[in-house]
Scaffold this active site. Sequence first.
Site, short mmCIF file in Angstrom:
data_model
loop_
_atom_site.label_atom_id
_atom_site.label_comp_id
_atom_site.label_asym_id
_atom_site.label_seq_id
_atom_site.Cartn_x
_atom_site.Cartn_y
_atom_site.Cartn_z
CE1 TYR A 63 -3.18 -2.73 0.21
CE2 TYR A 63 -3.62 -2.25 2.43
CZ TYR A 63 -3.85 -3.10 1.73
OH TYR A 63 -4.89 -4.09 1.50
N GLY A 221 -17.65 1.82 -2.83
CA GLY A 221 -18.42 2.96 -2.94
C GLY A 221 -19.94 2.48 -3.26
#
Length: 326
Positions: A63, A221
């Site tokens: 990440y 989302g």
Amino acid sequence: MSTHVQGHALIAGEQVPPMAVGTWSWGDKSWGYDETKDFEPIREAWHATNKVGLTFYDTAEVYGEGKSEAIIGRLIKETDEETKKKLYIATKFLPYPRPANFFLFSPPLVNSLRKSLHRLGLESVDLYQLHSPTGPHSFKAYAAGLAECVKLGLAKAVGVSNFSKDELIKFSDLLAAHGVPLASNQVEFSLLRLLPEKSGLLEEMKKRNIAMLAYSPLAMGRLTGKYSASNPVPSGRRFGSQCTWEQLEPLLDAMRTLAKKYDVSVSAIALNWVICKGAIPLGGARNEKQAIENAKATTFRMTEEEVDMLSSKGFDGKTTWFWQHG
């Protein structure tokens, strides 16, 4: 309604918050991270999540190529001692050679974890995970590396990610040969990807006391209630389930109804569904408001009928040959 986390989950016998904070977006430019404007909201989210009891953070060496771990390490340093004792930190090893971590003959899990620990400013992590079921080496080699991390005291427990049921069984047995239990399997699990339950993976994990960590519980989302056909999700997000907004509407409408009933956000309904299924959702939190909204998902429990009704309107999703086997 209280905004403090309620309940707990178990990983390798240790009590953890019923939800984790996913930190992929912390420091990762693929999420548009900009240090000058994004660090302060993340700092606020860190202190807010800790304050409400969400002290479980999931990161990975890949990440932001270590930036997410470094941000967490920076935030740990400014955290009070009492809160530090409650932190549960999980990170991951990516089993592919790349410029930031090049290797050939054997997977360097111990050395990679030492680098992660340096960025995190920790002597050990609570959970160290293999990020993928695919890679250039054997399961036997990866299991030996993870077991060594535990024996050296660098990790308290170890897990995997994106493993199918058969892969999970095989890997669990390989770890057991070293006297180390498999603690977790992190897979994409949401109302838009029911596959981990329908495949029998979730049931097998419960039998073996292996925790399921559910990433993308809000389906990038699409299950937040914020987006629609006229206001689509930002481009560039990868989906484990392809469906149109028209197909999603019956599910979203049912979620909006339940959100009103429990006086929470649509996101909280999506997260609560995962909790009700017996998995630990990884909710992203890039600011204080998101942190508080996530915590609300633990303050109520939908009925079995409501959970089943949502499931009936959900979607199976799919696997991929390279990454998502679970």
